[in-house]
Design an enzyme around this catalytic site. Structure first.
Site, short mmCIF file in Angstrom:
data_model
loop_
_atom_site.label_atom_id
_atom_site.label_comp_id
_atom_site.label_asym_id
_atom_site.label_seq_id
_atom_site.Cartn_x
_atom_site.Cartn_y
_atom_site.Cartn_z
N ARG A 108 45.77 23.70 47.84
CA ARG A 108 45.56 23.85 46.43
C ARG A 108 46.99 23.40 45.80
O ARG A 108 47.93 23.70 46.23
CB ARG A 108 45.55 25.48 46.29
CG ARG A 108 44.17 26.07 46.52
CD ARG A 108 44.10 27.57 46.18
NE ARG A 108 45.07 28.25 47.02
CZ ARG A 108 45.35 29.67 46.98
NH1 ARG A 108 44.77 30.26 45.68
NH2 ARG A 108 45.97 30.20 47.61
N ASP A 164 33.87 39.38 48.52
CA ASP A 164 34.07 37.91 48.09
C ASP A 164 32.95 37.55 47.78
O ASP A 164 31.97 37.68 48.19
CB ASP A 164 34.88 37.19 49.24
CG ASP A 164 35.53 35.79 48.75
OD1 ASP A 164 36.69 36.18 48.51
OD2 ASP A 164 34.78 34.98 48.52
N THR A 171 44.39 32.27 39.95
CA THR A 171 44.45 32.12 38.63
C THR A 171 45.13 30.59 38.36
O THR A 171 46.32 30.68 38.11
CB THR A 171 45.35 33.19 37.95
OG1 THR A 171 46.41 33.46 38.56
CG2 THR A 171 44.44 34.34 37.78
N CYS A 186 51.55 29.04 43.24
CA CYS A 186 52.47 29.64 42.54
C CYS A 186 53.45 29.10 41.65
O CYS A 186 53.38 28.98 40.68
CB CYS A 186 52.91 30.66 43.64
SG CYS A 186 52.03 31.96 44.22
N VAL A 196 45.77 36.16 49.41
CA VAL A 196 46.59 37.42 48.99
C VAL A 196 45.62 38.43 49.22
O VAL A 196 46.19 39.67 49.64
CB VAL A 196 46.77 37.23 47.47
CG1 VAL A 196 47.13 38.67 46.73
CG2 VAL A 196 47.78 36.32 47.06
N THR A 215 48.29 36.37 39.31
CA THR A 215 49.32 35.95 38.12
C THR A 215 48.65 35.68 36.89
O THR A 215 47.99 34.85 36.93
CB THR A 215 50.17 34.91 38.91
OG1 THR A 215 50.67 35.35 40.01
CG2 THR A 215 51.19 34.33 37.70
#
Length: 426
Positions: free
Chosen positions: A327, A31, A81, A256, A13, A116
């Protein structure tokens, strides 16, 4: 006041976002991973989300030094998240990022969260951390906003600049500033939400809606298998109606769709509501891997094929096609279930990093050309390189070119299926 932008978190993102802002002005890209920063400085993006040319031309000061954040007065937070093993929101990355930002926060700065979260998290969880770490007061010395990320990994059509950006701020003046900053780079324009909670809720239901629609398709797939009907053919027929929604069954993983609903259900339970429909959809989707594996084993038994000691190849391991992101990949569910049947499972992937796969899941990825011929192949992730080979790839993937192919996402042309291959679809 001129806004100097910093992006905290340069993953799937944050990096595309940083590069687009970097085309307009000099910005800070932070980062915590020094290796990631060095790679980006060398023009290499391991996520393949940003073209080398765009990366080199963007005016981004890549850094892993947190003190550089203090150079900015408009900070965008794009950190993961995830959820815990107990399917609860894991806000640790977000809290740690807020702590780091707070330690380098200057007066007048606006901090916009893109990660999120459940409704209320920005103001109830993040803002207090910023206050404590900075010694400043939110709403007076600094301000917060929320603008949900809508990046779709691997999608080169729907990108940061071509998707309408939802923005929100803790007051009207902050909202207008956030709107102006994003509006300068997002060609599709911005939508001003009436509050931070509205923007947070909008994000979390986008993926919850998709999750539920896919769960319906997955349940239908189970029903149709018992009825001896091809689900893909049913959906093709139903899809001829103008208002039929185009969803397909499949594995639901990633950072997501397979995660976000748990943020909403967590908050719902906190306020005394048990979200039955959402959790039922999650349960259905979480069982798809097991369903695929057991369906394959049943078919092997019907074909008088050996199960114990047999070899099954899994083609693809990432959470979706044409990305390297591992992920929350649900392909691992198929692997575990097949191994419970004492099947030798070999896994390959055109994009995944073998070291990361072992670190995260303790599985060994096999190079495509070194795969041993198998009794069956589960075509789990339809990467383009596999689709380009088509049915021809099974000549060497299957023993003597014959066996069972389970096409999870129904991407192979059924009409071209060779006679010596038994095709199964979800």
């Amino acid at each position: 006041m001129e806004q100097r932008v910093a992006v905290v978190g340069l993953g799937y993102v944050g990096l595309p976002l940083a590069v687009e802002f970097g085309k307009k002005q000099n910005i800070i890209g932070f980062d915590i991973n020094p290796q990631r920063i060095e790679e980006l400085k060398q023009g290499y993006d391991r996520t393949n989300e940003v073209d080398v040319k765009d990366l080199e031309e963007a005016a981004v000061e890549f850094t892993s030094s947190s003190s550089d954040i203090s150079k900015a007065n408009f900070i965008i937070v794009a950190v993961p998240t995830p959820i815990t093993d107990n399917k609860q929101p894991d806000l640790i990355p977000l809290v740690k990022a807020s702590q780091t930002i707070g330690e380098n926060l200057t007066k007048g700065t606006i901090v916009v969260y893109e990660s999120t979260v459940y409704p209320g998290a920005t103001e109830e969880e993040c803002a207090p951390v910023l206050e404590k770490a900075s010694g400043l007061k939110c709403g007076e010395d600094f301000f917060v906003g929320y603008s949900p990320e809508r990046i779709n990994p691997g999608d080169k059509e729907h990108t940061f600049t071509t998707i309408t950006k939802v923005v929100s701020g803790q007051n009207n003046e902050v909202l207008e500033t956030i709107s102006d900053v994003y509006g300068d780079v997002v060609k599709a324009g911005v939508h001003k939400a009436s509050s931070i909670k509205v923007a947070e809720a909008a994000k979390v239901i986008e993926n919850t809606q998709r999750d539920l629609n896919i769960s319906l398709m997955n349940e239908l797939s189970v029903i149709f298998e018992k009825l001896g009907i091809d689900t893909a053919e049913v959906l093709e027929a139903a899809g001829t109606k103008w208002n039929f929604l185009n969803f397909s069954p499949g594995l639901v993983g990633g950072h997501c769709i397979g995660v976000d609903p748990y943020y909403l259900t967590y908050k719902a339970q906190k306020v005394g509501h048990h979200p039955e429909v959402i959790l039922a959809g999650r349960k259905t989707n979480d069982n798809v891997g097991k369903f695929i594996a057991t369906s394959l084993v049943k078919q092997m038994i019907k074909k008088n094929m050996p199960v114990q000691g047999s070899t099954v190849t899994l083609l693809g391991f990432t959470f979706k096609e044409n990305v390297s992101d591992l992920r929350n990949t649900r392909v691992i569910d198929i692997v575990k279930e097949l191994e419970d049947f004492d099947i030798n499972v070999q896994i390959t992937d055109a994009y995944a990093d073998a070291e990361e796969a072992y670190k995260e899941y303790e599985i060994d990825l096999s190079p495509y050309k070194e795969l041993k011929p198998a009794e069956a192949v589960v075509f789990a992730v339809p990467h383009k390189s596999y689709l380009d080979e088509g049915w021809g790839m099974f000549d060497h993937l299957l023993k003597h070119g014959k066996g069972i192919v389970f096409d999870v996402k129904s991407k192979l042309d059924k009409s071209d299926c060779p006679e010596n291959i038994e095709l199964r679809r979800l």
